[in-house]
Design a protein around this motif. Structure first.
Motif, PDB file in Angstrom:
ATOM      1  N   GLU A   1       0.847  -1.193   0.129  1.00  0.00           N
ATOM      2  CA  GLU A   1       0.107   0.088   0.015  1.00  0.00           C
ATOM      3  C   GLU A   1       1.021   1.289   0.032  1.00  0.00           C
ATOM      4  O   GLU A   1       2.072   1.289   0.414  1.00  0.00           O
ATOM      5  N   VAL A   2       0.255   2.403  -0.290  1.00  0.00           N
ATOM      6  CA  VAL A   2       1.016   3.717  -0.443  1.00  0.00           C
ATOM      7  C   VAL A   2       0.646   4.271   1.131  1.00  0.00           C
ATOM      8  O   VAL A   2      -0.703   3.922   1.670  1.00  0.00           O
ATOM      9  N   PRO A   3       1.542   4.896   2.006  1.00  0.00           N
ATOM     10  CA  PRO A   3       1.087   5.327   3.203  1.00  0.00           C
ATOM     11  C   PRO A   3      -0.200   6.114   3.042  1.00  0.00           C
ATOM     12  O   PRO A   3      -0.188   6.991   2.338  1.00  0.00           O
ATOM     13  N   PRO A   4      -1.144   5.698   4.070  1.00  0.00           N
ATOM     14  CA  PRO A   4      -2.462   6.552   3.707  1.00  0.00           C
ATOM     15  C   PRO A   4      -2.267   8.028   3.853  1.00  0.00           C
ATOM     16  O   PRO A   4      -3.201   8.844   3.336  1.00  0.00           O
ATOM     17  N   VAL A   5      -1.334   8.487   4.785  1.00  0.00           N
ATOM     18  CA  VAL A   5      -1.467  10.058   4.960  1.00  0.00           C
ATOM     19  C   VAL A   5      -1.105  10.735   3.563  1.00  0.00           C
ATOM     20  O   VAL A   5      -1.564  11.897   3.388  1.00  0.00           O
ATOM     21  N   LEU A   6      -0.728  10.017   2.435  1.00  0.00           N
ATOM     22  CA  LEU A   6      -0.588  10.501   1.358  1.00  0.00           C
ATOM     23  C   LEU A   6      -1.945  10.836   0.740  1.00  0.00           C
ATOM     24  O   LEU A   6      -2.030  11.874  -0.401  1.00  0.00           O
ATOM     25  N   PHE A   7      -2.926  10.148   0.975  1.00  0.00           N
ATOM     26  CA  PHE A   7      -4.278  10.375   0.512  1.00  0.00           C
ATOM     27  C   PHE A   7      -5.053  11.299   1.025  1.00  0.00           C
ATOM     28  O   PHE A   7      -6.087  11.818   0.825  1.00  0.00           O
ATOM     29  N   GLY A   9      -5.067  14.740   1.812  1.00  0.00           N
ATOM     30  CA  GLY A   9      -5.225  15.991   1.555  1.00  0.00           C
ATOM     31  C   GLY A   9      -4.934  16.938   2.594  1.00  0.00           C
ATOM     32  O   GLY A   9      -4.954  18.088   2.043  1.00  0.00           O
ATOM     33  N   HIS A  10      -4.151  16.240   3.705  1.00  0.00           N
ATOM     34  CA  HIS A  10      -3.773  17.504   4.595  1.00  0.00           C
ATOM     35  C   HIS A  10      -2.432  17.704   4.488  1.00  0.00           C
ATOM     36  O   HIS A  10      -1.224  17.115   4.930  1.00  0.00           O
TER      37      HIS A  10
END
Ligand code: 6GU
Length: 250
Positions: free
Chosen positions: A213-219, A221-222
């Motif tokens: 997975e891509v690290p969720p923080v990158l989705f 928008g913050h």
């Protein structure tokens, strides 16, 4: 900028026509001329090396061909690749010319040095082979132009050619106009805008690939969270791989 390269293996420099450096040439931001050192020999065998005074292994590059090559390149009227016809060199004054001599015994080449060299109007790369160039060539050149003896790192290459390719690429991409998006310059590893840290890991689509997975923080928008995550990653990577780059902790 104008770059001259002197080497006994001019074919090494064919890649300069490709990619980013090639585009800079096509765009007229850069002029590159590669010269065969043997052009400045006069014997039948085009000899460029001889045995070292004092003995020892290997061969040393003779001073005469190098002296003639540098005389030709530094003279104001003899420029084999200058088609302007006026023989002029207004844009390549000697006081804005640097002779770069790649050598494993040089100062370590770095991003700040690349930055400094990218602002010169002319660079001449003198590629040595064998055990190096007769010392007097460098001493004499220093009376005429700034000379920088530079090393890529603590390992030994067979000659200055590969080192020159690396340095030319590092320098040319810093010339204004060569890179489409100048912002990418300030975020990458070793640039000033990056606190001198290694660059954080990057990801693109798809969001799930081979179970990873891509690290969720990158989705999220913050933007502040993303910036803080990236800085943490850069710090951690630098601590593990290149602790010498971190500010001293004393
Ligand atoms: Cl600049 N030249 C050679 N011959 N070897 C090297 C180098 C340069 N930098 C690292 N190793």
């Amino acid at each position: 900028m104008r770059i001259d390269v002197v080497s006994i293996f001019p074919d090494y420099f064919a890649p300069l026509q490709l990619s980013l450096v090639g585009k800079a040439i096509s765009a007229g931001l850069l002029h590159v001329a590669v010269h065969d050192l043997r052009h400045w020999t006069h014997d039948r065998h085009h000899t460029v090396d001889d045995t070292p005074y004092g003995g020892g292994a290997g061969m040393v590059m003779k001073p005469e061909p190098w002296g003639e090559a540098l005389d030709a390149l530094l003279s104001s009227d003899d420029n084999p690749d200058d088609n302007r016809g006026d023989g002029g060199r207004d844009d390549t004054a000697l006081d804005d010319t640097v002779l770069v001599v790649p050598t494993p015994s040089g100062h370590r080449f770095s991003q700040p040095i690349a930055q400094d060299l990218s602002q010169k109007s002319r660079l001449i790369f003198a590629c040595g082979r064998y055990e190096g160039i007769d010392r007097r060539v460098i001493e004499h050149a220093r009376t005429r132009v700034q000379v920088r003896e530079l090393s890529l790192g603590d390992y030994v290459l067979n000659g200055g050619e590969v080192a020159t390719l690396a340095m030319v690429e590092a320098i040319v991409r810093l010339i204004p106009g060569v890179i489409g998006n100048p912002e990418s310059l300030s975020e990458e590893s070793h640039s000033e805008g990056n606190e001198g840290l290694l660059e954080y890991p990057v990801y693109t689509k798809p969001p799930l690939w081979r179970g990873l997975e891509v690290p969720p923080v990158l989705f999220s928008g913050h933007h502040a969270q993303i910036a803080s995550w990236r800085r943490q990653q850069a710090l951690e990577l630098t601590r593990r791989r290149r602790p010498d780059l971190l500010p001293r902790q004393d």
